[in-house]
Scaffold this motif. Structure first.
Motif, PDB file in Angstrom:
ATOM      1  N   UNK A 188      -8.914 -42.777 -32.365  1.00 27.26           N
ATOM      2  CA  UNK A 188      -9.617 -43.132 -31.130  1.00 27.26           C
ATOM      3  C   UNK A 188     -10.329 -44.470 -31.279  1.00 27.26           C
ATOM      4  N   UNK A 189     -10.249 -45.289 -30.250  1.00 26.26           N
ATOM      5  CA  UNK A 189     -10.897 -46.595 -30.254  1.00 26.26           C
ATOM      6  C   UNK A 189     -11.951 -46.649 -29.155  1.00 26.26           C
ATOM      7  N   UNK A 190     -13.180 -46.990 -29.560  1.00 24.43           N
ATOM      8  CA  UNK A 190     -14.267 -47.134 -28.595  1.00 24.43           C
ATOM      9  C   UNK A 190     -15.261 -48.138 -29.160  1.00 24.43           C
ATOM     10  N   UNK A 191     -15.785 -49.041 -28.322  1.00 15.26           N
ATOM     11  CA  UNK A 191     -16.703 -50.069 -28.823  1.00 15.26           C
ATOM     12  C   UNK A 191     -17.906 -49.474 -29.566  1.00 15.26           C
ATOM     13  N   UNK A 192     -18.165 -50.009 -30.738  1.00 13.59           N
ATOM     14  CA  UNK A 192     -19.334 -49.621 -31.549  1.00 13.59           C
ATOM     15  C   UNK A 192     -19.310 -48.158 -31.976  1.00 13.59           C
ATOM     16  N   UNK A 193     -18.134 -47.551 -32.060  1.00 13.38           N
ATOM     17  CA  UNK A 193     -18.020 -46.181 -32.564  1.00 13.38           C
ATOM     18  C   UNK A 193     -17.333 -46.218 -33.928  1.00 13.38           C
ATOM     19  N   UNK A 194     -17.968 -45.589 -34.906  1.00 16.63           N
ATOM     20  CA  UNK A 194     -17.428 -45.528 -36.255  1.00 16.63           C
ATOM     21  C   UNK A 194     -16.845 -44.128 -36.485  1.00 16.63           C
ATOM     22  N   UNK A 195     -15.537 -44.066 -36.707  1.00 16.69           N
ATOM     23  CA  UNK A 195     -14.822 -42.799 -36.774  1.00 16.69           C
ATOM     24  C   UNK A 195     -14.747 -42.306 -38.216  1.00 16.69           C
ATOM     25  N   UNK A 196     -15.132 -41.043 -38.415  1.00 14.87           N
ATOM     26  CA  UNK A 196     -15.091 -40.446 -39.753  1.00 14.87           C
ATOM     27  C   UNK A 196     -13.659 -40.082 -40.132  1.00 14.87           C
ATOM     28  N   UNK A 197     -13.504 -39.673 -41.387  1.00 14.51           N
ATOM     29  CA  UNK A 197     -12.253 -39.050 -41.804  1.00 14.51           C
ATOM     30  C   UNK A 197     -12.112 -37.708 -41.060  1.00 14.51           C
ATOM     31  N   UNK A 198     -10.885 -37.253 -40.800  1.00 11.64           N
ATOM     32  CA  UNK A 198     -10.724 -35.937 -40.151  1.00 11.64           C
ATOM     33  C   UNK A 198     -11.400 -34.838 -40.968  1.00 11.64           C
ATOM     34  N   UNK A 199     -12.109 -33.959 -40.282  1.00  8.46           N
ATOM     35  CA  UNK A 199     -12.861 -32.902 -40.972  1.00  8.46           C
ATOM     36  C   UNK A 199     -12.448 -31.504 -40.529  1.00  8.46           C
ATOM     37  N   UNK A 200     -11.618 -31.408 -39.493  1.00  8.31           N
ATOM     38  CA  UNK A 200     -11.195 -30.113 -38.961  1.00  8.31           C
ATOM     39  C   UNK A 200      -9.782 -30.240 -38.413  1.00  8.31           C
ATOM     40  N   UNK A 201      -9.026 -29.163 -38.497  1.00  8.86           N
ATOM     41  CA  UNK A 201      -7.647 -29.163 -38.000  1.00  8.86           C
ATOM     42  C   UNK A 201      -7.527 -28.222 -36.803  1.00  8.86           C
ATOM     43  N   UNK A 202      -6.856 -28.704 -35.769  1.00  5.09           N
ATOM     44  CA  UNK A 202      -6.533 -27.878 -34.609  1.00  5.09           C
ATOM     45  C   UNK A 202      -5.017 -27.724 -34.533  1.00  5.09           C
ATOM     46  N   UNK A 203      -4.558 -26.504 -34.264  1.00  7.73           N
ATOM     47  CA  UNK A 203      -3.134 -26.266 -34.023  1.00  7.73           C
ATOM     48  C   UNK A 203      -2.964 -25.866 -32.557  1.00  7.73           C
ATOM     49  N   UNK A 204      -2.689 -26.840 -31.718  1.00  4.77           N
ATOM     50  CA  UNK A 204      -2.499 -26.542 -30.304  1.00  4.77           C
ATOM     51  C   UNK A 204      -1.134 -25.917 -30.066  1.00  4.77           C
ATOM     52  N   UNK A 205      -1.110 -24.947 -29.178  1.00  5.88           N
ATOM     53  CA  UNK A 205       0.117 -24.218 -28.845  1.00  5.88           C
ATOM     54  C   UNK A 205       0.163 -23.978 -27.337  1.00  5.88           C
ATOM     55  N   UNK A 206       1.331 -23.602 -26.862  1.00  6.83           N
ATOM     56  CA  UNK A 206       1.470 -23.098 -25.495  1.00  6.83           C
ATOM     57  C   UNK A 206       1.606 -21.586 -25.580  1.00  6.83           C
ATOM     58  N   UNK A 207       0.984 -20.860 -24.656  1.00 13.72           N
ATOM     59  CA  UNK A 207       1.037 -19.390 -24.656  1.00 13.72           C
ATOM     60  C   UNK A 207       1.472 -18.917 -23.280  1.00 13.72           C
ATOM     61  N   UNK A 208       2.412 -17.984 -23.266  1.00 10.07           N
ATOM     62  CA  UNK A 208       2.866 -17.355 -22.014  1.00 10.07           C
ATOM     63  C   UNK A 208       2.909 -15.845 -22.219  1.00 10.07           C
ATOM     64  N   UNK A 209       2.994 -15.096 -21.144  1.00 14.23           N
ATOM     65  CA  UNK A 209       3.135 -13.643 -21.257  1.00 14.23           C
ATOM     66  C   UNK A 209       4.597 -13.310 -21.524  1.00 14.23           C
ATOM     67  N   UNK A 210       4.822 -12.324 -22.394  1.00 11.19           N
ATOM     68  CA  UNK A 210       6.182 -12.005 -22.832  1.00 11.19           C
ATOM     69  C   UNK A 210       7.087 -11.607 -21.679  1.00 11.19           C
ATOM     70  N   UNK A 211       6.544 -10.851 -20.706  1.00  9.80           N
ATOM     71  CA  UNK A 211       7.406 -10.390 -19.608  1.00  9.80           C
ATOM     72  C   UNK A 211       7.719 -11.485 -18.591  1.00  9.80           C
TER      73      UNK A 211
END
Length: 247
Positions: free
Chosen positions: A94-117
């Motif tokens: 991410x790029x934003x003026x005057x923002x200092x970005x840390x090393x990644x500290x958490x992982x997200x696994x995004x998925x799509x979910x639907x109903x089986x039927x």
């Protein structure tokens, strides 16, 4: 006169001691966080997997963290206008003026979910465009160009800040597909098993796992956070937090 001088010396010593003690007290930072999304951010907005990791990392640096809750869509505005020191859950690139970005500290696994039927077959992100979708707030900015195209051309695409409501709408059949982090979905299913009543669902792994960072106003705070994360990973605290929420 001598007694007066003696008392004055004692008073100065006491004041000096209090000042020294004050200087040694933990320095407080305020970080903008999103609305509750268990297990990462719990309802009290003071704990959860993500908040515990951040707090423990800064504790190694003798710093205390206060979290300020804002909807994800307003977190950058809050960072810009508010008297805060940083904002959590920021993409590492991410790029934003005057923002200092840390090393990644958490992982997200995004998925799509639907109903089986519903018998929804999803082989790629582009296949989502045929269905009604509710995603987490700012998903079209975070999940890549293909998903941004889906958001633009889907027959019914919405984003919600309240992810509990997002999941409830799937199980009440008011939407065909939801897009969110896998652990958020699993936590909800575990906590509301009786309400769901055994309704079967399908999880579609369409997105790569993504790391997230903290954006800081000061570079020194970013460096301290990186150092703190390295320490709690080395001493086992980080893994203990993950196990506490995800097992």
């Amino acid at each position: 006169m001598k007694i007066f001088k003696f008392l004055l010396i004692i008073l100065l010593c006491v004041n000096s001691f209090e000042l020294t003690a004050e200087e040694k007290s933990p320095y407080e930072l305020e970080l903008v966080t999103g609305l509750p999304k268990p297990p990462f951010i719990l309802e009290n907005l003071k704990s959860g997997l993500q908040l515990d990791v951040i707090s423990e990392a800064f504790a190694t640096q003798n710093m205390k963290i206060d979290f300020v809750a804002m909807p994800l869509g307003r977190n950058i505005t809050g960072f810009q206008r508010g008297n805060v020191d940083g904002v959590i859950t920021i993409p590492p690139q991410y790029k934003y003026p005057s923002m200092h970005i840390s090393e990644p500290y958490i992982q997200y696994q995004n998925v799509a979910v639907s109903l089986a039927d519903s018998h929804i077959d999803l082989d790629s992100v582009k296949d989502l465009s045929a269905y009604s979708i509710i995603a987490f707030q700012n998903a079209k900015k975070f999940l890549g160009e293909d998903f941004a195209d889906v958001a633009a051309y889907s027959i019914d695409y919405r984003e919600l800040a309240n992810q509990k409501q997002q999941i409830e709408m799937l199980f009440s059949r008011r939407v065909e597909v939801i897009v969110l982090d896998l652990n958020i979905f699993k936590y909800f299913v575990r906590e509301h098993a009786a309400e769901i009543g055994g309704i079967a669902f399908e999880i579609h792994y369409l997105f790569p796992e993504r790391g997230y960072s903290v954006g800081f106003k000061k570079e020194e705070h970013m460096k301290m956070f990186n150092d703190g994360i390295a320490i709690i990973k080395a001493n086992g605290t980080y893994q203990t937090i993950l196990d506490n929420y995800l097992l």
